[in-house]
Scaffold this active site. Structure first.
Site, PDB file in Angstrom:
ATOM      1  N   GLY A  97       0.843  -1.155  -0.031  1.00 46.37           N
ATOM      2  CA  GLY A  97       0.036   0.014  -0.172  1.00 46.37           C
ATOM      3  C   GLY A  97       0.700   1.284  -0.132  1.00 46.37           C
ATOM      4  O   GLY A  97       0.546   2.310  -0.684  1.00 46.37           O
TER       5      GLY A  97
ATOM      6  N   THR B 123       5.918  -6.939   3.221  1.00 51.82           N
ATOM      7  CA  THR B 123       5.340  -8.486   3.461  1.00 51.82           C
ATOM      8  C   THR B 123       5.116  -9.239   2.215  1.00 51.82           C
ATOM      9  O   THR B 123       5.821 -10.209   2.128  1.00 51.82           O
ATOM     10  CB  THR B 123       4.048  -8.506   4.335  1.00 51.82           C
ATOM     11  OG1 THR B 123       4.326  -7.599   5.435  1.00 51.82           O
ATOM     12  CG2 THR B 123       3.863  -9.927   4.633  1.00 51.82           C
ATOM     13  N   CYS B 124       4.405  -8.654   1.341  1.00 55.17           N
ATOM     14  CA  CYS B 124       4.149  -9.352   0.024  1.00 55.17           C
ATOM     15  C   CYS B 124       5.251  -9.795  -0.727  1.00 55.17           C
ATOM     16  O   CYS B 124       5.422 -10.895  -0.905  1.00 55.17           O
ATOM     17  CB  CYS B 124       3.112  -8.715  -0.759  1.00 55.17           C
ATOM     18  SG  CYS B 124       2.534  -9.444  -2.148  1.00 55.17           S
TER      19      CYS B 124
ATOM     20  N   CYS C 280       3.338 -13.207  -0.347  1.00 54.43           N
ATOM     21  CA  CYS C 280       2.954 -13.613  -1.651  1.00 54.43           C
ATOM     22  C   CYS C 280       3.847 -14.426  -2.450  1.00 54.43           C
ATOM     23  O   CYS C 280       3.866 -15.208  -3.190  1.00 54.43           O
ATOM     24  CB  CYS C 280       2.303 -12.698  -2.347  1.00 54.43           C
ATOM     25  SG  CYS C 280       1.370 -11.139  -1.360  1.00 54.43           S
TER      26      CYS C 280
ATOM     27  N   LYS D 145       6.075 -17.033  -1.269  1.00 56.68           N
ATOM     28  CA  LYS D 145       5.308 -18.164  -0.889  1.00 56.68           C
ATOM     29  C   LYS D 145       4.728 -18.875  -2.295  1.00 56.68           C
ATOM     30  O   LYS D 145       5.050 -20.088  -2.220  1.00 56.68           O
ATOM     31  CB  LYS D 145       3.920 -17.742  -0.338  1.00 56.68           C
ATOM     32  CG  LYS D 145       3.017 -18.534   0.037  1.00 56.68           C
ATOM     33  CD  LYS D 145       1.887 -19.086  -0.833  1.00 56.68           C
ATOM     34  CE  LYS D 145       1.225 -17.589  -1.332  1.00 56.68           C
ATOM     35  NZ  LYS D 145       0.307 -16.798  -0.628  1.00 56.68           N
ATOM     36  N   LYS D 146       4.611 -18.181  -3.118  1.00 49.07           N
ATOM     37  CA  LYS D 146       4.177 -18.701  -4.391  1.00 49.07           C
ATOM     38  C   LYS D 146       5.501 -19.501  -5.198  1.00 49.07           C
ATOM     39  O   LYS D 146       5.499 -20.234  -5.817  1.00 49.07           O
ATOM     40  CB  LYS D 146       3.875 -17.533  -5.504  1.00 49.07           C
ATOM     41  CG  LYS D 146       2.942 -18.056  -6.848  1.00 49.07           C
ATOM     42  CD  LYS D 146       1.739 -18.387  -6.619  1.00 49.07           C
ATOM     43  CE  LYS D 146       1.052 -19.005  -7.887  1.00 49.07           C
ATOM     44  NZ  LYS D 146       0.393 -18.118  -9.044  1.00 49.07           N
TER      45      LYS D 146
ATOM     46  N   GLY E  49      -2.292 -23.706  12.987  1.00 50.57           N
ATOM     47  CA  GLY E  49      -3.425 -22.795  12.479  1.00 50.57           C
ATOM     48  C   GLY E  49      -4.343 -23.478  11.443  1.00 50.57           C
ATOM     49  O   GLY E  49      -4.031 -24.413  10.777  1.00 50.57           O
TER      50      GLY E  49
ATOM     51  N   GLY F 188      -5.785 -21.090   8.710  1.00 51.28           N
ATOM     52  CA  GLY F 188      -6.152 -20.002   7.698  1.00 51.28           C
ATOM     53  C   GLY F 188      -5.491 -20.283   6.484  1.00 51.28           C
ATOM     54  O   GLY F 188      -4.812 -21.404   6.237  1.00 51.28           O
ATOM     55  N   TYR F 189      -5.257 -19.236   5.751  1.00 52.39           N
ATOM     56  CA  TYR F 189      -4.504 -19.168   4.485  1.00 52.39           C
ATOM     57  C   TYR F 189      -3.056 -19.727   4.724  1.00 52.39           C
ATOM     58  O   TYR F 189      -2.747 -20.503   3.905  1.00 52.39           O
ATOM     59  CB  TYR F 189      -4.366 -17.947   3.966  1.00 52.39           C
ATOM     60  CG  TYR F 189      -5.633 -17.262   3.278  1.00 52.39           C
ATOM     61  CD1 TYR F 189      -6.571 -16.613   3.985  1.00 52.39           C
ATOM     62  CD2 TYR F 189      -5.419 -17.013   2.109  1.00 52.39           C
ATOM     63  CE1 TYR F 189      -7.600 -15.868   3.350  1.00 52.39           C
ATOM     64  CE2 TYR F 189      -6.746 -16.361   1.278  1.00 52.39           C
ATOM     65  CZ  TYR F 189      -7.743 -15.829   1.974  1.00 52.39           C
ATOM     66  OH  TYR F 189      -8.513 -15.204   1.442  1.00 52.39           O
TER      67      TYR F 189
ATOM     68  N   GLU G 214      -1.594 -23.162   3.285  1.00 45.64           N
ATOM     69  CA  GLU G 214      -0.513 -22.861   2.007  1.00 45.64           C
ATOM     70  C   GLU G 214       0.971 -23.603   2.401  1.00 45.64           C
ATOM     71  O   GLU G 214       1.355 -24.654   1.680  1.00 45.64           O
ATOM     72  CB  GLU G 214      -0.152 -21.586   1.681  1.00 45.64           C
ATOM     73  CG  GLU G 214      -1.517 -20.997   1.253  1.00 45.64           C
ATOM     74  CD  GLU G 214      -1.368 -19.396   0.849  1.00 45.64           C
ATOM     75  OE1 GLU G 214      -2.067 -19.108   0.050  1.00 45.64           O
ATOM     76  OE2 GLU G 214      -0.418 -18.780   1.384  1.00 45.64           O
TER      77      GLU G 214
ATOM     78  N   GLY H 273      -2.549 -16.177  12.501  1.00 51.54           N
ATOM     79  CA  GLY H 273      -3.052 -14.707  12.323  1.00 51.54           C
ATOM     80  C   GLY H 273      -1.993 -13.747  12.394  1.00 51.54           C
ATOM     81  O   GLY H 273      -0.885 -13.979  12.797  1.00 51.54           O
TER      82      GLY H 273
ATOM     83  N   ASP I 157      -3.141  -3.776   5.707  1.00 52.83           N
ATOM     84  CA  ASP I 157      -3.214  -4.388   6.863  1.00 52.83           C
ATOM     85  C   ASP I 157      -3.540  -3.779   8.056  1.00 52.83           C
ATOM     86  O   ASP I 157      -4.145  -4.322   9.159  1.00 52.83           O
ATOM     87  CB  ASP I 157      -2.160  -5.524   6.971  1.00 52.83           C
ATOM     88  CG  ASP I 157      -2.292  -6.299   5.748  1.00 52.83           C
ATOM     89  OD1 ASP I 157      -3.181  -6.435   4.888  1.00 52.83           O
ATOM     90  OD2 ASP I 157      -1.365  -7.439   5.914  1.00 52.83           O
TER      91      ASP I 157
ATOM     92  N   THR J   2      -2.893  -8.131  -0.839  1.00 50.89           N
ATOM     93  CA  THR J   2      -2.248  -7.122  -1.522  1.00 50.89           C
ATOM     94  C   THR J   2      -2.957  -6.220  -2.306  1.00 50.89           C
ATOM     95  O   THR J   2      -3.024  -4.957  -2.328  1.00 50.89           O
ATOM     96  CB  THR J   2      -0.833  -7.847  -2.151  1.00 50.89           C
ATOM     97  OG1 THR J   2       0.275  -7.909  -1.053  1.00 50.89           O
ATOM     98  CG2 THR J   2      -0.319  -6.896  -3.451  1.00 50.89           C
TER      99      THR J   2
ATOM    100  N   HIS K  40     -12.376 -25.679 -24.929  1.00 49.67           N
ATOM    101  CA  HIS K  40     -12.192 -27.081 -24.714  1.00 49.67           C
ATOM    102  C   HIS K  40     -10.820 -27.645 -25.115  1.00 49.67           C
ATOM    103  O   HIS K  40     -10.357 -27.079 -26.250  1.00 49.67           O
ATOM    104  CB  HIS K  40     -13.365 -27.889 -25.450  1.00 49.67           C
ATOM    105  CG  HIS K  40     -13.221 -29.365 -24.995  1.00 49.67           C
ATOM    106  ND1 HIS K  40     -13.873 -29.951 -24.032  1.00 49.67           N
ATOM    107  CD2 HIS K  40     -12.904 -30.290 -25.959  1.00 49.67           C
ATOM    108  CE1 HIS K  40     -13.630 -31.238 -23.971  1.00 49.67           C
ATOM    109  NE2 HIS K  40     -13.102 -31.433 -25.373  1.00 49.67           N
TER     110      HIS K  40
ATOM    111  N   GLU L 163     -14.048 -24.746 -18.381  1.00 47.32           N
ATOM    112  CA  GLU L 163     -15.338 -24.837 -19.235  1.00 47.32           C
ATOM    113  C   GLU L 163     -16.448 -25.424 -18.525  1.00 47.32           C
ATOM    114  O   GLU L 163     -17.630 -25.302 -18.639  1.00 47.32           O
ATOM    115  CB  GLU L 163     -15.039 -25.592 -20.363  1.00 47.32           C
ATOM    116  CG  GLU L 163     -14.723 -27.185 -20.266  1.00 47.32           C
ATOM    117  CD  GLU L 163     -14.687 -27.989 -21.505  1.00 47.32           C
ATOM    118  OE1 GLU L 163     -15.351 -27.647 -22.368  1.00 47.32           O
ATOM    119  OE2 GLU L 163     -13.908 -28.559 -21.645  1.00 47.32           O
TER     120      GLU L 163
END
Ligand SMILES: Cc1cc2nc3c(=O)[nH]c(=O)nc-3n(C[C@H](O)[C@H](O)[C@H](O)COP(=O)(O)OP(=O)(O)OC[C@H]3O[C@@H](n4cnc5c(N)ncnc54)[C@H](O)[C@@H]3O)c2cc1C
Ligand SMILES: NC(=O)c1ccc[n+]([C@@H]2O[C@H](COP(=O)([O-])OP(=O)(O)OC[C@H]3O[C@@H](n4cnc5c(N)ncnc54)[C@H](O)[C@@H]3O)[C@@H](O)[C@H]2O)c1
Length: 453
Positions: free
Chosen positions: A16, A42-43, A48, A51-52, A175, A177-178, A182, A263, A304, A312, A437, A442
């Site tokens: 942000g 953080t991201c 993010c 992590k990815k 935990g 959560g997300y 993950e 959290g 946040d 994000t 397809h 689809e």
């Protein structure tokens, strides 16, 4: 000439803060941003992005296994090297840090390295220097919260997990959560004996119940040992460095690492906010109005630290809305409805809009469409992985109120569905849309029979 050093002083160069600083500078404001830890927040550094990358890393094991049935031999014995992943990740993050610094510099934003605090309603101090600013924007994000239990000092959080010296062969993730889901997927994929402890009966509270149950089953198939209704009482460090985790129920788990994902708390400590009269919520987040203004007129906050959806793209949208508000004087326009989101679990969750439970609770005459199938890739690989898709439709006007998916690339697929929902698409618009397809996506335009009530 302005009586202030800056028109805007941003505290925190995260998602942000960076966006607000760049946009404000582009709009002609004289802007400074202070950052005390890492460019991009953080991201970019511990969220993010890494992590990815770690999710990608952990997906190769199954890809190697599945490749056999497609004629590729000799991959199954592949060996995973943690230092390679850790160090390549660190290198990529350093590259991104540089990009963020350059972006700010080329936008004309003055970057000040160091911890900032408010020393007045229009004054910010970093070290021994005090700057004046017409407006101050607090975008300091959050920090992992670890409950205070005996031995909690032996636990790690998402802040440390990407740079561990040694790969934990056995890990307990605490935990539901997300982050917990993950990282359970990441460590299981990388080959660790992985346990997940969640204090209630089913994780991912707030997600559609079908999604929660489906993820439980899929994650379970991937060798994550799920301990529901389980609470950690204490963590005991052994002489050999391993950890003994005692559950409230008397259970004992021996692991090499305990990752807490319970959290995050807002980064408001030591900023001097309360002294200036900035009203904080009970949970420490900063209270702001529709224009991100705190109870002190010169002090703004977003992302946040304000306690909205901790994502994000939300922090970015808030930053853009705030600068536009400053430019136009009009109320900041931001729509918190139908924010799409993905959990990069394995398989992924993608979701937008109402869950079935929320829709029913709102009194909507709900029509549900559901599809549960084995993706084409696994018809040959033989892997027992399934995909779930679900649409929640308002029977009174045919509008699609929610779309949920568990399956490969769910986040990629749900992004497009979110656009359709923003445009007010009805189920009949979905039905009129011709599928691509052969894809999993689809299925979202071919579900014709509602689930019986
Ligand atoms: C493990 C993890 C994975 C995540 N994955 C995703 C994801 O996949 N998708 C998604 O959308 N979101 C994800 N998030 C959430 C996302 O990272 C946050 O919502 C986002 O970073 C919030 O941006 P922000 O600007 O509010 O704060 P932050 O990005 O946290 O930035 C705040 C900055 O302020 C700095 N700061 C704090 N105090 C001071 C001070 N006093 N002086 C100077 N600087 C200070 C901090 O060092 C930090 O750089 C994830 C978070 C975590 C922890
Ligand atoms: N893919 C993404 O977009 C993504 C990924 C990671 C994080 N994030 C954001 O970051 C935020 C923080 O992630 P998170 O997973 O830490 O938080 P979360 O709020 O999603 O989950 C916290 C979990 O910890 C549990 N918990 C809380 N206190 C506890 C305690 N004392 N003992 C045991 N369990 C406890 C909660 O029941 C919950 O299951 C998320 O809310 C999300 O918005 C987003």
């Amino acid at each position: 000439m302005s009586e202030f050093d800056f028109d805007l002083f941003v505290i925190g160069a995260g998602s942000g803060g960076v966006r607000a600083a760049r946009m404000a500078a582009a709009a002609g404001m004289r802007v400074a941003v202070a950052e005390d830890r890492y460019m991009g927040g953080t991201c970019v550094n511990v969220g993010c992005v890494p992590k990815k990358l770690f999710v990608y890393a952990s997906s190769y094991r199954e890809a190697f296994e599945d490749a056999e049935a497609y004629g590729w031999k000799g991959q199954v014995d592949a060996r995973f090297e943690w230092p390679t992943l850790r160090d390549n990740n660190a290198m990529e993050i350093t590259r991104l840090n540089g990009i963020y610094r350059n972006l700010l510099g080329s936008a004309g934003v003055q970057v000040i390295d160091g911890r900032a605090k408010l020393s007045g309603r229009q004054q910010v101090s970093v070290g021994d220097t005090t700057y004046s600013a017409e407006r101050v924007l607090v975008a300091t994000g959050g920090w992992p919260f670890v409950p205070d239990i005996p031995g909690s000092e032996h636990a790690i959080t998402s802040n440390e997990v990407f740079s561990l010296e040694v790969f934990p062969r056995r890990i307990l993730v605490v935990g539901g959560g997300y982050i917990a889901v993950e990282f359970a997927g990441i460590f299981a994929g990388l080959g660790a004996e992985t346990h997940l402890s969640y204090r209630r009966e089913l994780f991912l509270r707030g997600f559609d119940n079908d999604v929660r149950r489906f993820v439980r089953d899929e994650v379970g198939k991937k060798q994550v040992k799920l301990h529901f209704s389980h609470e950690v009482q204490s963590i005991e460090k052994q002489a050999d460095g391993t950890l003994k985790v005692h559950g409230v129920d008397g259970s004992v788990l021996d692991v090499d690492a305990v990752l807490y994902a319970t959290g995050r708390k807002p980064n408001t400590h030591g900023l001097g906010l309360e002294k200036l009269g900035v009203v904080l919520h009970k949970d420490g987040t900063i209270g702001v109005d529709d224009n991100f203004r705190s109870s002190v007129t010169s002090i703004y906050a977003l992302g946040d630290v304000t306690g909205g959806p901790e994502l994000t793209p939300v922090a970015l949208a808030e930053a853009m809305a705030l600068v536009k508000h400053w430019q136009t004087g009009k109320t900041a326009e931001i729509d918190y409805n139908n924010i799409p989101t993905a959990v990069f679990s394995q398989p992924n969750i993608g979701t937008v809009g109402l869950t079935e439970e929320e829709a029913r609770q709102a009194g909507i005459p709900v029509v549900v469409y559901k599809s549960d199938f084995r993706a084409m890739r696994h018809s040959v690989s033989g892997r027992d992985e399934r995909t779930l898709m679900k649409l929640i439709v308002d029977g009174s006007n045919d509008k699609v109120m929610g779309a949920h998916m568990v399956g490969p690339d769910a986040g990629e697929i749900i992004q497009g569905i979110a656009v359709a929902m923003k445009a007010g698409a009805t189920k009949s618009v979905f039905d009129q849309t011709i599928g691509i397809h052969p894809t999993a996506a689809e299925e979202f335009v071919t579900m014709r029979t509602p689930v019986a009530d």
